[in-house]
Design a protein around this motif. Structure first.
Motif, PDB file in Angstrom:
ATOM      1  N   ASN A 181      35.765  34.731  46.653  1.00  0.00           N
ATOM      2  CA  ASN A 181      35.390  34.575  45.242  1.00  0.00           C
ATOM      3  C   ASN A 181      34.661  35.818  44.715  1.00  0.00           C
ATOM      4  OD1 ASN A 181      36.285  31.867  45.706  1.00  0.00           O
ATOM      5  ND2 ASN A 181      34.229  31.376  46.462  1.00  0.00           N
ATOM      6  N   PRO A 182      35.235  36.986  44.905  1.00  0.00           N
ATOM      7  CA  PRO A 182      34.498  38.215  44.588  1.00  0.00           C
ATOM      8  C   PRO A 182      34.377  38.457  43.091  1.00  0.00           C
ATOM      9  CG  PRO A 182      36.755  38.740  45.186  1.00  0.00           C
ATOM     10  CD  PRO A 182      36.582  37.261  45.444  1.00  0.00           C
ATOM     11  N   PRO A 183      33.191  38.814  42.602  1.00  0.00           N
ATOM     12  CA  PRO A 183      33.102  39.314  41.226  1.00  0.00           C
ATOM     13  C   PRO A 183      33.833  40.640  41.131  1.00  0.00           C
ATOM     14  CG  PRO A 183      31.024  39.634  42.375  1.00  0.00           C
ATOM     15  CD  PRO A 183      31.896  38.839  43.298  1.00  0.00           C
ATOM     16  N   MET A 184      34.374  40.930  39.968  1.00  0.00           N
ATOM     17  CA  MET A 184      35.085  42.191  39.749  1.00  0.00           C
ATOM     18  C   MET A 184      34.679  42.775  38.407  1.00  0.00           C
ATOM     19  SD  MET A 184      38.848  41.446  41.451  1.00  0.00           S
ATOM     20  CE  MET A 184      39.206  43.208  41.611  1.00  0.00           C
ATOM     21  N   ILE A 185      35.043  44.012  38.202  1.00  0.00           N
ATOM     22  CA  ILE A 185      34.756  44.710  36.939  1.00  0.00           C
ATOM     23  C   ILE A 185      36.079  45.166  36.352  1.00  0.00           C
ATOM     24  CG2 ILE A 185      33.466  46.541  35.813  1.00  0.00           C
ATOM     25  CD1 ILE A 185      31.682  46.693  38.304  1.00  0.00           C
ATOM     26  N   ARG A 186      36.452  44.582  35.225  1.00  0.00           N
ATOM     27  CA  ARG A 186      37.728  44.883  34.576  1.00  0.00           C
ATOM     28  C   ARG A 186      37.478  45.754  33.362  1.00  0.00           C
ATOM     29  NH1 ARG A 186      40.288  39.642  32.884  1.00  0.00           N
ATOM     30  NH2 ARG A 186      38.727  39.824  31.229  1.00  0.00           N
ATOM     31  N   ASN A 187      37.846  47.022  33.471  1.00  0.00           N
ATOM     32  CA  ASN A 187      37.637  47.979  32.374  1.00  0.00           C
ATOM     33  C   ASN A 187      36.210  47.910  31.819  1.00  0.00           C
ATOM     34  OD1 ASN A 187      40.260  48.824  32.643  1.00  0.00           O
ATOM     35  ND2 ASN A 187      41.030  47.722  30.869  1.00  0.00           N
ATOM     36  N   ARG A 190      32.379  42.614  33.569  1.00  0.00           N
ATOM     37  CA  ARG A 190      32.257  41.796  34.778  1.00  0.00           C
ATOM     38  C   ARG A 190      33.043  40.501  34.598  1.00  0.00           C
ATOM     39  NH1 ARG A 190      28.682  42.932  39.524  1.00  0.00           N
ATOM     40  NH2 ARG A 190      27.932  45.024  39.050  1.00  0.00           N
ATOM     41  N   VAL A 191      33.836  40.161  35.606  1.00  0.00           N
ATOM     42  CA  VAL A 191      34.636  38.936  35.560  1.00  0.00           C
ATOM     43  C   VAL A 191      34.487  38.200  36.888  1.00  0.00           C
ATOM     44  CG1 VAL A 191      36.313  39.800  33.887  1.00  0.00           C
ATOM     45  CG2 VAL A 191      36.691  40.208  36.317  1.00  0.00           C
ATOM     46  N   LYS A 192      34.686  36.897  36.867  1.00  0.00           N
ATOM     47  CA  LYS A 192      34.627  36.068  38.058  1.00  0.00           C
ATOM     48  C   LYS A 192      36.044  35.800  38.552  1.00  0.00           C
ATOM     49  CE  LYS A 192      30.358  33.627  36.772  1.00  0.00           C
ATOM     50  NZ  LYS A 192      29.756  32.281  36.521  1.00  0.00           N
ATOM     51  N   THR A 193      36.183  35.698  39.858  1.00  0.00           N
ATOM     52  CA  THR A 193      37.468  35.317  40.439  1.00  0.00           C
ATOM     53  C   THR A 193      37.227  34.226  41.469  1.00  0.00           C
ATOM     54  OG1 THR A 193      37.421  36.898  42.274  1.00  0.00           O
ATOM     55  CG2 THR A 193      38.301  37.698  40.181  1.00  0.00           C
ATOM     56  N   GLU A 194      38.287  33.558  41.845  1.00  0.00           N
ATOM     57  CA  GLU A 194      38.175  32.505  42.845  1.00  0.00           C
ATOM     58  C   GLU A 194      39.317  32.668  43.844  1.00  0.00           C
ATOM     59  OE1 GLU A 194      38.267  27.603  43.189  1.00  0.00           O
ATOM     60  OE2 GLU A 194      37.923  28.591  41.258  1.00  0.00           O
ATOM     61  N   GLY A 195      38.976  32.679  45.114  1.00  0.00           N
ATOM     62  CA  GLY A 195      39.988  32.813  46.145  1.00  0.00           C
ATOM     63  C   GLY A 195      39.605  33.870  47.163  1.00  0.00           C
ATOM     64  N   TYR A 196      40.588  34.332  47.904  1.00  0.00           N
ATOM     65  CA  TYR A 196      40.385  35.314  48.969  1.00  0.00           C
ATOM     66  C   TYR A 196      40.720  36.704  48.456  1.00  0.00           C
ATOM     67  CZ  TYR A 196      40.565  37.427  53.612  1.00  0.00           C
ATOM     68  OH  TYR A 196      40.348  38.223  54.724  1.00  0.00           O
ATOM     69  N   VAL A 197      39.891  37.668  48.763  1.00  0.00           N
ATOM     70  CA  VAL A 197      39.934  38.967  48.092  1.00  0.00           C
ATOM     71  C   VAL A 197      41.280  39.677  48.244  1.00  0.00           C
ATOM     72  CG1 VAL A 197      38.918  40.212  50.058  1.00  0.00           C
ATOM     73  CG2 VAL A 197      38.651  41.113  47.737  1.00  0.00           C
ATOM     74  N   THR A 198      41.903  39.617  49.411  1.00  0.00           N
ATOM     75  CA  THR A 198      43.168  40.318  49.606  1.00  0.00           C
ATOM     76  C   THR A 198      44.266  39.704  48.740  1.00  0.00           C
ATOM     77  OG1 THR A 198      42.467  40.776  51.878  1.00  0.00           O
ATOM     78  CG2 THR A 198      44.784  41.152  51.361  1.00  0.00           C
TER      79      THR A 198
END
Length: 555
Positions: A181-187, A190-198
Motif C-alpha cells: 500500500n505504498p504512498p506515491m507522488i504523481r506529478n 501525493r496519492v494513496k495506493t492499495e496493493g503490492y508495490v511491484t
C-alpha cells in the motif's frame, strides 16, 4: 491481482478545413492559385520529411529493478539453481543477454544518476544515498529525447530526492518506498495506493501506455522497488518454495583470511547485521488488517519454531540464509510475473515491434556469498548487474555478449538508438553497434570503479579499482586503511585471495596500476573527493561533518 482503472482518458481530435473555391476566376487568379498550391505542397512535404525521423524513432521501455542480481535469474545459470524466471528468460532469448554489465558505484541512487546523465558519480554529483540530492537541472537523456518529440514517463522508484525532470508524466515512490500500500507522488501530488508495490508499478505503467499520445514515440521508465531490503514478498508468494533448504554458496562462512581490514571489518553480514525485520520476526510497515492476517498465517508458525529452537553460530546463519532466500527470491517472482505482464501489454498495444525493451538493475547483490547481503563492493556479485535488450529487427534473438559494458553506457545507447547526438561530456559509449552484432574493435577491455559511502550503513570502506576480464586491482584508501588487493577471477573465481604481494603477479600489478591511473585521468577523477562524498556520518574519531544541501527536494 488488483487492476487499476485509468486515471485519465487522453483523447485527440483532428479537424480539417480547406479554402472555398470560386466558380469563376480569371486566368491570373488561376496562376496565382497554382503557385500558392505548389508552395503549400512543398512546405507540407518539407514538414512531413522533417517529421519522418521522429515518427520512425523506436519507442523505449526501460524496466529497472533495485538490487536484482544475476544469481536470481535462471537465464544466467546460477549453480545453485535458486529460482526459475520464465518471463525474464524469454526476454533474454528474444534479444541480447549481456554477461558482464558492470556498475561504476554499486549503490542505488548513484547508479540511477549515472544512467540518467551518462556520467560517473564525481561528474554528476550524486556519490551516495546518505546526503546527496540529484541536481535536476543537469542534461539527461530523457530531456534530450523529449526535445526531439518523445513522450516521456517515469513510474516507480526514483530515489534521487529531488523531483524528476524531463518527464511529461511521473508517478514515483517517495524515498525507498514501501512494499505494501505504498504512498506515491504523481506529478507532485501525493496519492494513496492499495496493493503490492511491484503490481502497482506495473499497473501504472500499463495504464500510461494505454493513454499515451500515440502520435509520438515514447520513453517509459518502469522502475521497481523490489527486491530491495527488507525483501517483503507478495502474499501470493508466501511459501512459494515449500520450505526448501537452499544450497549454500561456497563462501557463506568466509573468514577473509589474508585480506584487507576493509574486507573483514564490515557491517553487512548475515551473521551480524540481520535484523528482526529482515528475518520477518517483525512485520513490514503499512499492511492492512487482511494483509497482516495472511502474512502472519505464514510466518508466525515458522517464527515460533525458530524461537523455540534458539539456533546459534552456523546454525543461526543457515536459518537466516534460508529465510533470506525465501523472501528475496519471492520478491523476484513478482518481478518476473510483472515483466511478463508489461511485455504482453506491449503486444496487445500493437507497439512491441517498434519498441526497444531494456531490462536491468541498479547493481548486483550478495546472496550469501562471503557471508553477505547488500552490494557496494567491487566483488563480482555486487559489481555485475543483469542486462537484457530486445530490439526487434536489429538485435538477433538469442544473442549474448561477454564484453564489458556498463550503466554509464545506457544514456548514449538510448540517444543513439533514437538518432540523437549525445553531449560530448557523457562518459560512456553507445552499445548500439554491439546490439547490431558489430562490436567495435576498440571496445573497452577495462573499467573504472569508485565507491564512496562510509561508515554507514554497512562499514564498506571507500575504494577504487580497475576491472578487466580476468583481474581486479582494488585500492582501499580511506579513512584508516591504505591497502591494495589483486583479485584473479581465473585462478580464484570466488574472489577470496589477495595476489597483490605475490611476486608472480608483479608485472600484472604494475600494468594494472598504470591502467588505473589512465582510467582516472580519462574519466577526470584525479582530485580528492569532497568530504560530503562519503556521507554525513563521521569517520571514527572525526567531528560531525557538515551536511551538504543541494537541489530541490521532493515535497
Amino acid at each position: 491481482m488488483r487492476g487499476f482503472e485509468p486515471n485519465t482518458k487522453q483523447t485527440r481530435s483532428l479537424s480539417a478545413s480547406g479554402p472555398k473555391l470560386l466558380s469563376v476566376v480569371t486566368p491570373i487568379v488561376f496562376q496565382v492559385a497554382a503557385v500558392v498550391a505548389i508552395l503549400f505542397a512543398c512546405e507540407t512535404a518539407s514538414a512531413q520529411n522533417s517529421a519522418a525521423p521522429a515518427a520512425a524513432r523506436p519507442n523505449i521501455v526501460f524496466i529497472f529493478c533495485d538490487d536484482l542480481t544475476c544469481q536470481a535469474i535462471s537465464a544466467y545459470g546460477e549453480s545453485r539453481h535458486l529460482i526459475e524466471t520464465p518471463n525474464l528468460d524469454r526476454l533474454a532469448k528474444q534479444g541480447m543477454q549481456f554477461n558482464r554489465c558492470l556498475v561504476t558505484n554499486s549503490i542505488c541512487g548513484p547508479s540511477r544518476a549515472t544512467i540518467l546523465t551518462g556520467k560517473y558519480s564525481h561528474r554528476n554529483g550524486f556519490y551516495n544515498n546518505s546526503n546527496c540530492t540529484f541536481d535536476g537541472s543537469q542534461t539527461t537523456f530523457p530531456k534530450l529525447l523529449k526535445q526531439v518529440g518523445y513522450q516521456t514517463a517515469m513510474v516507480g522508484k526514483w530515489h534521487l530526492i529531488s523531483d524528476p525532470t524531463g518527464f511529461d508524466y511521473w508517478n514515483i515512490l517517495p524515498g525507498q518506498g514501501l512494499y505494501y500500500n505504498p504512498p506515491m507522488i504523481r506529478n507532485g501530488e501525493r496519492v494513496k495506493t492499495e496493493g503490492y508495490v511491484t503490481d502497482i508499478i506495473t499497473d501504472l505503467s500499463i495504464d500510461w501506455l494505454k493513454n499515451r499520445d500515440r502520435s509520438k514515440p515514447f520513453l517509459l521508465m518502469s522502475q521497481h522497488k523490489a527486491p530491495h531490503r527488507e525483501w517483503a514478498p507478495a502474499l501470493r508468494h508466501l511459501g512459494w518454495d515449500k520450505d526448501r533448504v537452499y544450497p549454500e554458496p561456497a563462501t557463506l562462512f568466509d573468514e577473509y583470511e589474508g585480506r584487507s581490514k576493509a574486507v573483514s571489518d564490515h557491517d553487512m553480514g548475515i551473521d551480524r547485521t540481520f535484523t528482526d525485520l529482515d528475518a520477518k520476526l517483525k512485520t513490514p510497515a503499512n499492511m492492512n488488517e487482511a494483509q497482516l492476517k495472511e502474512w502472519n498465517a505464514y510466518y508466525q508458525p515458522r517464527n515460533d519454531k525458530y524461537l523455540a529452537a534458539k539456533p546459534t553460530g552456523k546454525d543461526l546463519v543457515r536459518w537466516r540464509y534460508n529465510r533470506y532466500m525465501h523472501d528475496y527470491l519471492g520478491c523476484v517472482k513478482a518481478i518476473d510475473e510483472n515483466v511478463g505482464r508489461l511485455m504482453q501489454a506491449l503486444e496487445d498495444d500493437g507497439s512491441a515491434a517498434n519498441t526497444i525493451v531494456v531490462f536491468s538493475s541498479d547493481q548486483g547483490f550478495f546472496l550469501g556469498e562471503h557471508g553477505w547481503f547488500d552490494k557496494r563492493w567491487i566483488f563480482e556479485e555486487s559489481l555485475r548487474t543483469p542486462l537484457f535488450v530486445r530490439w526487434p529487427g536489429v538485435t538477433t534473438p538469442g544473442a549474448s555478449c561477454d564484453r564489458i559494458v556498463s550503466l554509464v553506457d545506457f544514456a548514449q545507447t538510448f540517444l543513439d538508438a533514437a538518432g540523437v547526438d549525445a553531449p560530448d561530456d557523457m562518459q560512456g559509449r553507445s552499445m548500439v553497434p554491439i546490439l547490431k552484432g558489430q562490436t567495435p574493435a576498440d571496445w573497452r577491455t577495462s573499467m573504472y570503479y569508485h565507491y564512496y559511502e562510509f561508515p554507514v550503513p554497512h562499514r564498506v570502506r571507500p575504494h577504487m579499482g580497475v576491472i578487466t576480464d580476468r583481474y581486479k586491482l582494488v585500492h582501499y584508501y580511506k579513512p584508516d586503511v591504505d591497502d591494495w588487493e589483486l583479485l584473479d577471477r581465473e585462478v580464484d573465481p570466488n574472489e577470496t585471495k589477495n595476489f597483490f604481494a605475490d611476486p608472480a603477479y608483479a608485472s600484472t600489478v604494475k600494468e594494472l596500476q598504470a591502467e588505473l591511473q589512465r582510467l582516472r585521468t580519462e574519466v577526470q577523477d584525479t582530485e580528492e573527493p569532497p568530504r560530503a562524498a562519503y556521507g554525513n556520518q563521521p569517520f571514527d574519531g572525526e567531528p560531525q561533518p557538515e551536511a551538504k544541501k543541494q537541489g530541490k527536494k521532493q515535497k
